[in-house]
Design a protein around this motif. Structure first.
Motif, PDB file in Angstrom:
ATOM      1  N   ALA A  42       0.824  -1.202   0.000  1.00 27.58           N
ATOM      2  CA  ALA A  42       0.000   0.000   0.000  1.00 27.58           C
ATOM      3  C   ALA A  42       0.863   1.258   0.000  1.00 27.58           C
ATOM      4  N   ALA A  43       1.943   1.229   0.746  1.00 27.04           N
ATOM      5  CA  ALA A  43       2.809   2.404   0.861  1.00 27.04           C
ATOM      6  C   ALA A  43       3.579   2.694  -0.414  1.00 27.04           C
ATOM      7  N   PHE A  44       4.001   1.637  -1.093  1.00 26.15           N
ATOM      8  CA  PHE A  44       4.859   1.825  -2.264  1.00 26.15           C
ATOM      9  C   PHE A  44       4.163   1.449  -3.569  1.00 26.15           C
ATOM     10  N   ASN A  45       2.859   1.247  -3.505  1.00 24.93           N
ATOM     11  CA  ASN A  45       2.054   1.007  -4.704  1.00 24.93           C
ATOM     12  C   ASN A  45       2.646  -0.058  -5.621  1.00 24.93           C
ATOM     13  N   VAL A  46       2.996  -1.187  -5.063  1.00 27.31           N
ATOM     14  CA  VAL A  46       3.525  -2.292  -5.847  1.00 27.31           C
ATOM     15  C   VAL A  46       2.348  -2.988  -6.520  1.00 27.31           C
ATOM     16  N   GLN A  47       2.372  -3.040  -7.845  1.00 25.26           N
ATOM     17  CA  GLN A  47       1.268  -3.649  -8.588  1.00 25.26           C
ATOM     18  C   GLN A  47       1.825  -4.480  -9.728  1.00 25.26           C
TER      19      GLN A  47
END
Length: 139
Positions: A94-99
């Motif tokens: 959530a913090a680093f928007n890993v997708q």
């Protein structure tokens, strides 16, 4: 806590709390913890705190000590390393928007540069992210 470091303002009230840890009881002399924050500009910092028997202690009136706190600016890489050690996988993502193998980064552009990039992307049939990635990979 608010602090100016190297001409930059760090403020726990206006930054977004990413996550943190603490140990011992709040009024314990050994109470300590760290919270990771992200400023609106995308910069990261740690807010570290502890009781009178921790490295954050500060001296008052001769030989008396009290708890203290400190702010430590972090690079994105250092923030990621801290988060890997101290956050669970969901909090980290959530913090680093890993997708799906992609990482979302925030950048700051002048209004003129952003408008030009958006216009050029549209002319080339690309979305903004694809356009920027194409420019970077082209070198």
């Amino acid at each position: 806590m608010k602090k100016i470091i190297s001409g930059k303002r760090y403020d726990t009230d206006s930054a977004k709390l990413i996550g943190g840890w603490d140990e011992n009881l709040l009024n314990d002399l050994f109470y300590t913890g760290e919270n990771l924050y992200r400023k609106r500009t995308g910069e990261f910092f740690l807010h570290c705190f502890g009781g009178a028997k921790t490295r954050f202690a500060r001296q008052i009136d001769g030989d008396r000590w009290t708890g203290g706190e400190e702010i430590i600016p972090l690079s994105e890489e250092s923030a990621r390393e801290w988060a890997e050690k101290n956050l669970n996988a969901d909090e980290y993502e959530a913090a680093f928007n890993v997708q799906e193998g992609r990482i979302i980064r925030s950048v700051s552009l002048t209004e003129r540069a952003a408008e030009k990039a958006e216009s050029d992307a549209k002319e080339n049939g690309l979305n903004f992210s694809a356009y920027i990635e194409k420019l970077i990979m082209k070198g």
